[in-house]
Design an enzyme around this catalytic site. Structure first.
Site, PDB file in Angstrom:
ATOM      1  N   SER A 297     118.863 -50.010  68.552  1.00 38.03           N
ATOM      2  CA  SER A 297     117.640 -49.982  67.407  1.00 38.03           C
ATOM      3  C   SER A 297     117.792 -49.021  66.224  1.00 38.03           C
ATOM      4  CB  SER A 297     116.299 -49.829  68.083  1.00 38.03           C
ATOM      5  OG  SER A 297     115.307 -50.422  67.218  1.00 38.03           O
ATOM      6  N   ASP A 308     128.083 -47.287  56.517  1.00 39.39           N
ATOM      7  CA  ASP A 308     128.566 -48.461  55.218  1.00 39.39           C
ATOM      8  C   ASP A 308     128.583 -47.728  53.987  1.00 39.39           C
ATOM      9  OD1 ASP A 308     128.475 -50.347  57.280  1.00 39.39           O
ATOM     10  OD2 ASP A 308     127.037 -51.532  56.488  1.00 39.39           O
ATOM     11  N   LYS A 322     121.053 -53.878  69.146  1.00 35.68           N
ATOM     12  CA  LYS A 322     119.511 -54.564  68.781  1.00 35.68           C
ATOM     13  C   LYS A 322     119.047 -54.368  67.468  1.00 35.68           C
ATOM     14  CE  LYS A 322     114.914 -54.151  69.317  1.00 35.68           C
ATOM     15  NZ  LYS A 322     113.986 -53.913  68.547  1.00 35.68           N
TER      16      LYS A 322
END
Length: 392
Positions: A297, A308, A322
């Site tokens: 999460s 990224d 998740k």
């Protein structure tokens, strides 16, 4: 046992529905319009019939409390129902504090022994000391009663500013006194560790994202900075997530203005992009993030955003997976449902959420010692190019 009770309750409902189907349709048929309305009315009518005509007295509330969790078994694994008590405990965990007397204790041989008190906390101010034995709380005798730790915590907690009367035995003086303690806010610390690995590399680890996580992190960062930290290891292993806002604030600390952190999108939720505002003070700090199969999460939000944006090196195992966003809906009785409303995506468009049918990675997770051995081996190579060195 729980599933048997659910099936039993459902059997009762179905029995009544089939045996009185004509009455049900006759009484409520005029209210049935759309298919969804039909289903809602059908359930309401069924409970009404049970309440009025079932041979024995039954608790409709009890039936509903068993039916609601059964409904969520048809949804994703992250949508769930909480009772009022469970919801209260969840709020304490996520908000990062509760109202109590501010002690750490051990329950040894049915005796509550104070390990320490929070500095300037309610018990510290009242004069309670490490080593004291709490033998009574208000009119409740808790010594020698085989009371579980959770029950003791429940007894000691209470509304903010409320007064609790403690009967305290002090072995050092061989005295028993009654001490009045005014309950107050007690922080729940999620920071597991903050230390220097060597002269220039710091490490900060925390076990959950709460409303206090960012403030705890900034404080730990400042302390390590004073010790000469020039690079940071952010340890998110075994961190199951928590408050998304804390993850966004943490990510923002490391990213340049305009960098995309995440975006969310769902059937009833239009796409929402979250960007860094450029106010972070760690935008140039060399950064390494540790994750494992239990990192989920909010931990994956941070890791994905930093990866990224080419802002950090991610080290470890494949994370939990998740990537669903829940919204909490509170009922008037204090219970709540947590319903998945959208998915979140990393800046490159990756959905972290794994398929519900997939079993968790069967591979045995590495122990803490072997993890650090692998990390140290990797980091020696990374940091040697920067003129740094990690001691074994």
């Amino acid at each position: 046992m729980k599933s048997k009770k659910v099936r039993y309750a459902l059997s009762i409902i179905l029995l009544v529905v089939f045996s009185m189907g004509g009455y049900l349709l006759g009484r409520y048929g005029s209210s049935f319009g759309k298919r969804k309305d039909f289903s809602f009315r059908k359930l309401e009518a069924t409970l009404d019939l049970i309440d009025k005509y079932y041979v024995d007295s039954v608790s409709i509330d009890s039936i509903v409390n068993k039916l609601v969790p059964a409904v969520f078994e048809q949804l994703d694994p992250h949508s769930f129902y909480l009772t009022a008590e469970q919801r209260s405990q969840e709020k304490e965990s996520l908000e990062g504090h509760f109202f109590g007397i501010g002690i750490t204790f051990n329950n040894i041989k049915d005796t509550v022994i104070v390990i320490n008190t929070i500095p300037n906390g309610p018990s510290d101010i009242a004069g309670i000391k490490a080593g004291d034995r709490i033998i009574g709380v208000d009119s409740i005798n808790i010594a020698g009663q085989n009371i579980k730790d959770d029950s003791i915590r429940s007894i000691l907690r209470g509304p903010d500013e409320s007064i609790v009367s403690l009967s305290v035995f002090r072995p050092k003086d061989n005295t028993t006194n009654t001490i009045q303690v005014r309950r107050g806010s007690v922080p729940i610390r999620q920071m597991d560790a903050a230390y220097m690995i060597n002269d220039t590399l710091g490490c900060i680890a925390f076990s959950r994202f709460t409303m206090n996580t960012y403030n705890e992190f900034i404080k730990a960062y400042a302390e390590l900075k004073l010790k000469g930290m020039k690079g940071l290891v952010l340890d998110l292993r075994d961190n199951p997530g928590g408050v998304m806002h804390a993850a966004l604030m943490l990510s923002n600390s490391f990213l340049d203005k305009g960098d995309l952190i995440i975006y969310t999108e769902g059937k009833s939720e239009s796409r929402n992009d979250v960007y860094s505002d450029g106010t972070g003070v760690m935008k140039k700090l060399p950064l390494y993030v540790l994750i494992n199969e239990e990192s989920a999460s909010s931990s994956e939000i941070v890791s994905g955003a930093l990866q990224d944006n080419d802002r950090a090196i991610i080290i470890g195992r494949r994370s939990f997976g998740k990537g669903l966003v829940q919204r909490t809906f509170d009922y008037n009785d204090g219970s709540s449902l947590h319903l998945t409303i959208s998915r979140y995506y990393t800046p490159s468009g990756r959905s972290i959420q794994r398929e519900y049918s997939l079993v968790r990675d069967a591979a045995t997770s590495m122990t803490g010692t072997s993890v650090w051995r692998e990390v140290n081996s990797f980091m020696r190579i990374v940091f040697s190019t920067r003129g740094w060195c990690i001691r074994p």
